[in-house]
Design an enzyme around this catalytic site. Structure first.
Site, PDB file in Angstrom:
ATOM      1  N   MET A  18       0.812  -1.209   0.000  1.00 41.60           N
ATOM      2  CA  MET A  18       0.000   0.000   0.000  1.00 41.60           C
ATOM      3  C   MET A  18       0.848   1.262   0.000  1.00 41.60           C
ATOM      4  O   MET A  18       0.521   2.244  -0.673  1.00 41.60           O
ATOM      5  CB  MET A  18      -0.952   0.010   1.209  1.00 41.60           C
ATOM      6  CG  MET A  18      -2.142  -0.901   1.071  1.00 41.60           C
ATOM      7  SD  MET A  18      -3.432  -0.535   2.294  1.00 41.60           S
ATOM      8  CE  MET A  18      -2.565  -0.911   3.831  1.00 41.60           C
ATOM      9  N   VAL A  61      10.833   3.287  11.912  1.00 37.95           N
ATOM     10  CA  VAL A  61       9.737   4.162  12.361  1.00 37.95           C
ATOM     11  C   VAL A  61       9.586   4.204  13.877  1.00 37.95           C
ATOM     12  O   VAL A  61       8.881   5.067  14.409  1.00 37.95           O
ATOM     13  CB  VAL A  61       8.388   3.759  11.718  1.00 37.95           C
ATOM     14  CG1 VAL A  61       8.387   4.055  10.231  1.00 37.95           C
ATOM     15  CG2 VAL A  61       8.049   2.289  11.986  1.00 37.95           C
ATOM     16  N   ASN A  87       1.947   4.763   7.378  1.00 43.06           N
ATOM     17  CA  ASN A  87       1.495   3.524   6.743  1.00 43.06           C
ATOM     18  C   ASN A  87       2.218   2.279   7.254  1.00 43.06           C
ATOM     19  O   ASN A  87       1.668   1.188   7.203  1.00 43.06           O
ATOM     20  CB  ASN A  87       1.685   3.648   5.227  1.00 43.06           C
ATOM     21  CG  ASN A  87       1.468   2.345   4.504  1.00 43.06           C
ATOM     22  OD1 ASN A  87       0.345   1.900   4.312  1.00 43.06           O
ATOM     23  ND2 ASN A  87       2.564   1.711   4.099  1.00 43.06           N
ATOM     24  N   TYR A 150      -1.906  -7.030  17.161  1.00 45.16           N
ATOM     25  CA  TYR A 150      -2.284  -6.250  15.983  1.00 45.16           C
ATOM     26  C   TYR A 150      -3.543  -5.438  16.270  1.00 45.16           C
ATOM     27  O   TYR A 150      -3.585  -4.226  16.045  1.00 45.16           O
ATOM     28  CB  TYR A 150      -2.513  -7.182  14.798  1.00 45.16           C
ATOM     29  CG  TYR A 150      -2.782  -6.462  13.493  1.00 45.16           C
ATOM     30  CD1 TYR A 150      -1.737  -5.863  12.789  1.00 45.16           C
ATOM     31  CD2 TYR A 150      -4.066  -6.379  12.965  1.00 45.16           C
ATOM     32  CE1 TYR A 150      -1.977  -5.193  11.599  1.00 45.16           C
ATOM     33  CE2 TYR A 150      -4.316  -5.714  11.780  1.00 45.16           C
ATOM     34  CZ  TYR A 150      -3.267  -5.124  11.088  1.00 45.16           C
ATOM     35  OH  TYR A 150      -3.514  -4.459   9.912  1.00 45.16           O
ATOM     36  N   LYS A 154      -3.943  -1.279  16.542  1.00 48.86           N
ATOM     37  CA  LYS A 154      -4.769  -0.596  15.551  1.00 48.86           C
ATOM     38  C   LYS A 154      -5.922   0.174  16.214  1.00 48.86           C
ATOM     39  O   LYS A 154      -6.337   1.223  15.720  1.00 48.86           O
ATOM     40  CB  LYS A 154      -5.286  -1.584  14.512  1.00 48.86           C
ATOM     41  CG  LYS A 154      -4.176  -2.154  13.623  1.00 48.86           C
ATOM     42  CD  LYS A 154      -3.381  -1.062  12.922  1.00 48.86           C
ATOM     43  CE  LYS A 154      -2.356  -1.614  11.960  1.00 48.86           C
ATOM     44  NZ  LYS A 154      -1.602  -0.552  11.246  1.00 48.86           N
ATOM     45  N   THR A 185      -1.481  -7.301  -0.327  1.00 45.06           N
ATOM     46  CA  THR A 185      -0.135  -6.796  -0.071  1.00 45.06           C
ATOM     47  C   THR A 185       0.762  -7.956   0.361  1.00 45.06           C
ATOM     48  O   THR A 185       0.272  -9.030   0.716  1.00 45.06           O
ATOM     49  CB  THR A 185      -0.145  -5.751   1.054  1.00 45.06           C
ATOM     50  OG1 THR A 185      -0.510  -6.394   2.290  1.00 45.06           O
ATOM     51  CG2 THR A 185      -1.131  -4.624   0.758  1.00 45.06           C
TER      52      THR A 185
END
Length: 244
Positions: A18, A61, A87, A150, A154, A185
């Site tokens: 993405m 990051v 992202n 995860y 999120k 992806t």
């Protein structure tokens, strides 16, 4: 005229998937784009392909120092930053009982702490630019349950987005979250999950997995001035999964 003419953008996790789709479209729409990732070969190759309006910066990051370097390189090369797309992210298929603390903290660092660091680092540059749009890529698992680690991170991205939107609105900096469903992806095309994803896609109302470019269309809208009155909101692209 492009939809992002005269804008400078940073896209993390831009070497593939993405992030790469976002970076390509941004350049096509007139933006100058800083692509960041740990995958140096892929990221550098894509930046070279995109031409003079794109550069690549190797970037962890979860590192505050790396974020400072990315902002510095962006300003030195293109000027103050108008757009940040947070992202980069990872997914680990582990159960609550089998996941180690180190594994859990790695997910938190990459998926959650990185968003905090990115927003904090880019705001001074956006103030110089006069306005800004931050797009935090969450997931439908920021709206409904999923894998441990995860899902947690999120949901956190969704909350951070709302908090930052409230704080930054008076400085004309908008912050929104994007919640993709199942997207084609490299993350979901790994051998350990490919078959399960193909089976799961049968239960998506649109009965297919999305292409990265379909999420890019939404991210582009939020990056552009077309979404000038949208902040602190969730934008979902999931083929109808969360509507069931």
């Amino acid at each position: 005229m492009g939809r992002l003419d005269n804008k400078v953008a940073i896209v993390t996790g831009a070497a593939q998937g993405m992030g790469a789709a976002h970076a390509k479209r941004f350049v096509e729409e007139g933006a100058k784009v800083v692509l960041t990732d740990l995958k140096e070969d892929l990221g550098s190759a894509l930046a070279a392909e995109l031409g003079e309006n794109a550069i690549f910066v190797k970037h962890n990051v979860a590192s505050e120092a790396d974020w400072a370097n990315v902002i510095q390189k962006a300003e030195e090369t293109f000027g103050p930053v108008h757009i940040l797309v947070n992202n980069a992210g990872i997914s680990v298929n582990n159960s609550l009982l089998s996941m180690t603390l180190d594994e859990y903290r790695r997910i938190v660092d990459i998926n959650q702490v990185s968003v905090f660091l990115g927003m904090k680092a880019v705001v001074p540059s956006m103030k110089q630019a006069g306005n800004g749009s931050i797009i935090n890529v969450s997931s439908i698992n920021g709206l409904v349950g999923g894998a441990i680690g995860y899902t947690d991170t999120k949901f956190a991205v969704r909350g951070m987005t709302k908090a930052a939107a409230m704080e930054l609105s008076r400085q004309d900096i908008r912050v929104n979250s994007v919640h993709p469903g199942v997207i084609a992806t490299p993350m979901i095309q790994q051998e350990d999950s490919k078959a399960a994803i193909e089976e799961f896609s049968k239960f998506i109302p649109l009965q297919r997995v999305a292409q990265p470019e379909e999420v890019t269309n939404l991210v582009l809208f939020l990056a552009s001035d077309e979404s000038s009155y949208s902040t602190g909101s969730e934008f979902v692209a999931d083929g109808g999964l969360t509507a069931q």
